[in-house]
Design a protein around this motif. Structure first.
Motif, short mmCIF file in Angstrom:
data_model
loop_
_atom_site.label_atom_id
_atom_site.label_comp_id
_atom_site.label_asym_id
_atom_site.label_seq_id
_atom_site.Cartn_x
_atom_site.Cartn_y
_atom_site.Cartn_z
N GLY A 195 42.12 53.31 55.79
CA GLY A 195 41.16 52.92 56.82
C GLY A 195 39.76 52.99 56.28
O GLY A 195 39.53 53.12 55.07
N GLY A 196 38.81 52.93 57.17
CA GLY A 196 37.41 52.96 56.76
C GLY A 196 36.70 51.72 57.25
O GLY A 196 37.29 50.83 57.87
N ALA A 197 35.42 51.65 56.96
CA ALA A 197 34.59 50.61 57.55
C ALA A 197 34.75 49.25 56.88
O ALA A 197 34.89 48.24 57.57
CB ALA A 197 33.12 51.05 57.50
N LYS A 198 34.74 49.23 55.54
CA LYS A 198 34.62 47.94 54.86
C LYS A 198 35.70 47.72 53.80
O LYS A 198 36.00 48.60 53.01
CB LYS A 198 33.24 47.83 54.19
N VAL A 199 36.23 46.51 53.80
CA VAL A 199 37.17 46.10 52.75
C VAL A 199 36.48 46.13 51.39
O VAL A 199 37.09 46.50 50.38
CB VAL A 199 37.71 44.68 53.04
N SER A 200 35.21 45.76 51.35
CA SER A 200 34.49 45.62 50.07
C SER A 200 34.47 46.91 49.26
O SER A 200 34.38 46.86 48.03
CB SER A 200 33.05 45.15 50.32
N THR A 201 34.57 48.07 49.92
CA THR A 201 34.55 49.35 49.21
C THR A 201 35.94 49.75 48.71
O THR A 201 36.05 50.69 47.93
CB THR A 201 34.01 50.46 50.11
N LYS A 202 36.98 49.02 49.16
CA LYS A 202 38.34 49.45 48.82
C LYS A 202 39.23 48.30 48.35
O LYS A 202 40.45 48.37 48.46
CB LYS A 202 38.98 50.17 50.01
N ILE A 203 38.62 47.25 47.82
CA ILE A 203 39.42 46.12 47.34
C ILE A 203 40.41 46.57 46.27
O ILE A 203 41.60 46.26 46.32
CB ILE A 203 38.51 45.00 46.79
N THR A 225 38.52 42.65 59.30
CA THR A 225 38.39 41.59 58.30
C THR A 225 39.72 40.89 58.07
O THR A 225 39.78 39.66 57.95
CB THR A 225 37.84 42.18 56.99
N PHE A 226 40.80 41.67 58.03
CA PHE A 226 42.13 41.09 57.85
C PHE A 226 42.54 40.27 59.08
O PHE A 226 43.11 39.19 58.95
CB PHE A 226 43.16 42.19 57.57
N LEU A 227 42.23 40.80 60.26
CA LEU A 227 42.57 40.08 61.48
C LEU A 227 41.80 38.76 61.56
O LEU A 227 42.36 37.71 61.90
CB LEU A 227 42.27 40.94 62.70
N ALA A 228 40.49 38.83 61.26
CA ALA A 228 39.67 37.61 61.30
C ALA A 228 40.17 36.58 60.30
O ALA A 228 40.15 35.37 60.57
CB ALA A 228 38.21 37.97 61.03
N ALA A 229 40.65 37.05 59.14
CA ALA A 229 41.17 36.13 58.13
C ALA A 229 42.41 35.39 58.63
O ALA A 229 42.73 34.30 58.15
CB ALA A 229 41.50 36.90 56.85
N GLN A 230 43.08 35.98 59.63
CA GLN A 230 44.26 35.36 60.22
C GLN A 230 43.91 34.55 61.46
O GLN A 230 44.79 34.08 62.18
CB GLN A 230 45.30 36.42 60.56
N GLY A 231 42.62 34.44 61.74
CA GLY A 231 42.20 33.63 62.86
C GLY A 231 42.03 34.37 64.17
O GLY A 231 41.81 33.75 65.22
N VAL A 232 42.10 35.70 64.15
CA VAL A 232 41.92 36.50 65.35
C VAL A 232 40.43 36.65 65.64
O VAL A 232 39.64 36.99 64.74
CB VAL A 232 42.57 37.90 65.20
N LEU A 238 32.51 45.18 63.65
CA LEU A 238 32.21 45.23 62.23
C LEU A 238 33.27 44.41 61.50
O LEU A 238 34.46 44.64 61.66
CB LEU A 238 32.24 46.68 61.74
N CYS A 239 32.83 43.44 60.74
CA CYS A 239 33.79 42.55 60.07
C CYS A 239 33.08 41.86 58.90
O CYS A 239 31.97 41.35 59.05
CB CYS A 239 34.32 41.51 61.05
N GLU A 240 33.75 41.82 57.75
CA GLU A 240 33.22 41.13 56.58
C GLU A 240 33.86 39.74 56.51
O GLU A 240 34.83 39.51 55.77
CB GLU A 240 33.48 41.94 55.32
N HIS A 241 33.33 38.83 57.29
CA HIS A 241 33.92 37.49 57.38
C HIS A 241 33.94 36.79 56.02
O HIS A 241 34.82 35.96 55.77
CB HIS A 241 33.14 36.65 58.40
N ASP A 242 33.00 37.13 55.15
CA ASP A 242 32.93 36.47 53.84
C ASP A 242 34.05 36.93 52.91
O ASP A 242 34.21 36.36 51.82
CB ASP A 242 31.57 36.72 53.18
N LEU A 243 34.81 37.93 53.32
CA LEU A 243 35.91 38.43 52.48
C LEU A 243 37.28 37.96 53.00
O LEU A 243 38.30 38.56 52.68
CB LEU A 243 35.88 39.95 52.41
N ALA A 247 40.98 39.14 51.66
CA ALA A 247 42.03 39.69 52.53
C ALA A 247 43.32 38.89 52.41
O ALA A 247 44.41 39.46 52.30
CB ALA A 247 41.54 39.71 53.98
N ASN A 248 43.20 37.58 52.38
CA ASN A 248 44.40 36.74 52.25
C ASN A 248 45.07 36.94 50.90
O ASN A 248 46.30 36.95 50.79
CB ASN A 248 44.03 35.26 52.45
#
Length: 398
Positions: A195-203, A225-232, A238-243, A247-248
């Motif tokens: 877990g945590g706030a950002k994907v960018s810190t744990k890629i 970020t993962f949910l948004a990447a799936q179209g949710v 808080l979401c890193e849409h550019d990632l 995520a995919n």
């Protein structure tokens, strides 16, 4: 895991033993505000004193970058250290040179000396061979009990281990054995909660783990970020849409490795981030456009419990929601207590680590109920990324 020597393998009677410890504790107006790291070194130091070693402690404090700064002195640590060890601790005004040598020469077997901050010398962080040799001159053997500094190739963590007979202290040993149980040769199925706030810190963590574990639970802000990447639609969360592509890619790697990615199926939403803020659980198809996801929902909690129930080994890093503020701590607390209960029942090997993770487990009241909880922060994360840790590699014997 390659083998390493422990205190069981050395003869320390009457020997000068340099022990690398982590005393980089938080201070408030010159007083230690959290003595956890001091308490963790007690078993190793006490054992060495019982073995009649002359115990010489090496540690860094702060980031003085090779300069003597009063606020970074280890001298204020002497009193709380002596209290934790229940015996006197001497102090040397330097970690090399005449001041250090004179203090070491004064030691009798079973006595303890703390040397001044190793980072007062630029050679420490540069892993300068001459500085490492100057440290080594003070000892007959070296013990590393600071896993939290093992990801740094510094003179006191890596260089000196090449110059003296080197051993893992009890805290280091426990950490390495726990990590081996979690990812080296684990009992499967293995589940990781990240877990945590950002994907960018744990890629790197996610990409490594999805090829090592059987199921990967993703929570916290990074799940958005993962949910948004799936179209949710995640509203104002808080979401890193550019990632999205990242995520995919991680999900594709997981699928290829037959690792199940477990994402939230519902979420707790609020309209402002504050303690006791009005909130409501929504399905993923109904997240309000003006709302913020601050925790996973009740159905997701049940799903995470089921994943933990199926596991023999659990690795945990990062909270599932904004646990610092109620009621958005509910999922993290529930999952932590569930994991603790499974561990207590002998059905789960549970290893957790990382600053926020330790805080979350303490908040849930179960930090002492998991198999092992690491306080190592950066070193723990780099291990989760699959990186070699120089301070550990220097201890290996084959």
């Amino acid at each position: 895991m390659t083998s390493f020597k422990t205190l069981d393998d050395g003869d320390f009677n009457g020997k000068r033993v340099l022990v690398r410890v982590d005393l980089n504790v938080p201070m408030d107006k010159g007083v230690v505000s959290d003595a956890t790291r001091i308490e963790r070194i007690v078993p190793t130091v006490r054992e060495l004193t019982r073995l009649h070693a002359k115990v010489i402690l090496l540690a860094h404090f702060g980031r003085p970058k090779g300069e003597r700064k009063a606020e970074d002195s280890l001298k204020p640590i002497v009193k709380p250290l002596a209290k934790a060890l229940d015996r006197p601790v001497a102090f040397a005004e330097d970690c090399i040179g005449e001041a250090a040598k004179a203090a070491v020469d004064m030691l009798a077997p079973g006595e303890i000396l703390l040397l001044e901050n190793t980072r007062y010398h630029k050679g420490e962080e540069k892993n300068d061979p001459a500085f490492a040799a100057a440290l080594a001159e003070l000892g007959d053997a070296y013990v590393n009990d600071a896993f939290s500094a093992a990801h740094r190739a510094h003179a006191s963590t890596e260089g000196i281990a090449r110059l003296l007979p080197a051993y893992a202290g009890r805290t280091m040993q426990a950490e390495l054995e726990a990590l081996e149980a979690a990812l080296g040769k684990p009992k499967r199925p293995v589940v990781a909660i990240v877990g945590g706030a950002k994907v960018s810190t744990k890629i790197d963590v996610l990409e490594h783990l999805c090829q090592k574990v059987d199921a990967l639970v993703i929570g916290g802000g990074m799940a958005n970020t993962f949910l948004a990447a799936q179209g949710v639609g995640v509203g104002k969360s808080l979401c890193e849409h550019d990632l999205a592509d990242t995520a995919n890619r991680i999900m594709q790697k997981a699928e290829a490795a037959k690792c199940a990615i477990v994402l939230p199926v519902d979420a707790v939403v609020a309209w402002h981030f504050a303690a006791g803020a009005p909130s409501q659980a929504y399905g993923l198809d109904a997240i309000p456009a003006d709302g913020m996801i601050l925790d996973v929902g009740p159905q997701s909690i049940e799903r995470i419990h089921a994943v933990i129930d199926d596991a023999h080994t659990l690795l945990w890093n990062g909270p599932l929601g904004a646990f610092e503020i109620a009621p958005f701590d509910k999922a993290t607390v529930a999952a932590a207590r569930h994991a603790a209960a499974r561990t207590k029942a002998g059905k789960l090997v549970s290893v957790a680590g990382g600053g926020d993770t330790v805080s979350a487990l303490n908040h849930a009241g179960v930090a002492d109920q998991l198999t092992y909880v690491s306080t190592a922060g950066g070193a723990f994360l780099e291990w989760m990324e699959g990186k070699d840790l120089p301070g550990v590699a220097a201890l290996m014997t084959a």
